[in-house]
Design an enzyme around this catalytic site. Sequence first.
Site, PDB file in Angstrom:
ATOM      1  N   GLN A  60      53.768  14.363  17.872  1.00 23.59           N
ATOM      2  CA  GLN A  60      54.000  15.296  18.972  1.00 23.59           C
ATOM      3  C   GLN A  60      52.874  15.162  19.985  1.00 23.59           C
ATOM      4  OE1 GLN A  60      54.090  18.807  16.460  1.00 23.59           O
ATOM      5  NE2 GLN A  60      56.287  19.026  16.814  1.00 23.59           N
ATOM      6  N   VAL A 110      49.306  20.912  18.144  1.00 23.47           N
ATOM      7  CA  VAL A 110      50.606  20.356  17.769  1.00 23.47           C
ATOM      8  C   VAL A 110      50.604  20.175  16.264  1.00 23.47           C
ATOM      9  CG1 VAL A 110      51.146  19.218  19.963  1.00 23.47           C
ATOM     10  CG2 VAL A 110      49.803  17.994  18.240  1.00 23.47           C
ATOM     11  N   SER A 111      51.784  20.074  15.685  1.00 21.82           N
ATOM     12  CA  SER A 111      51.890  20.010  14.223  1.00 21.82           C
ATOM     13  C   SER A 111      51.647  18.624  13.650  1.00 21.82           C
ATOM     14  CB  SER A 111      53.263  20.509  13.774  1.00 21.82           C
ATOM     15  OG  SER A 111      53.396  21.867  14.112  1.00 21.82           O
ATOM     16  N   THR A 112      52.053  17.565  14.386  1.00 25.38           N
ATOM     17  CA  THR A 112      51.924  16.205  13.860  1.00 25.38           C
ATOM     18  C   THR A 112      51.437  15.258  14.942  1.00 25.38           C
ATOM     19  OG1 THR A 112      54.148  15.458  14.466  1.00 25.38           O
ATOM     20  CG2 THR A 112      53.935  16.615  12.359  1.00 25.38           C
TER      21      THR A 112
END
Length: 194
Positions: free
Chosen positions: A14, A9-11
Amino acid sequence: MRRFGYARVSTDHQSNDAQIIALRHEGLADDQITQDVISGGVPALSRPGMAALLNAIQPGDHLIAAKLDRLGRDTVDVMGLIRILNERRINLRILNIGVETDTPNGRLFLTILAGFAEFEREIIRERTIAGLAAAREAGKRLGRKPKLTIRQRSHVLELARSGMSNRQIAGVLDVSASTIQRLTTPGLHQKAAL
């Protein structure tokens, strides 16, 4: 043959729960799943989890991802990773599209994906060239912003004439000695002033 899962996931805001569930449905235990919390814009080989995974995985092993876009943000990066996996004879399985690189359909998919990657590189290159040409035509200065203002560059030359060394001048202006050298060396001065 060992099997490894990968989720990203990006962050921190999330959740990759859906990816983990999909990988568990494939029979992977939690200790077989590597996770990254990092932007897809970061190249695959620069992600800590993926880098560690690539160090552990051996020829003949299988890497499983829930979704293709978890491997990278753009086609070029994904194809670079897939190329590395293929060279190392590591099978890749992407669950949401049912692709495995050790099947004829999977190899066809990779060929098509490689074509899109090449197309994407060409489009990016053409846009870059067009953007640079437009900027030049508009009279914009291209490249990195100068570290020193015109007034500071004049001051450098005055200090050099007074006998200060490039290193001393660099210390005064808090720049590298090579920046000062470009200004004080004949021939490089005109280039640095542009």
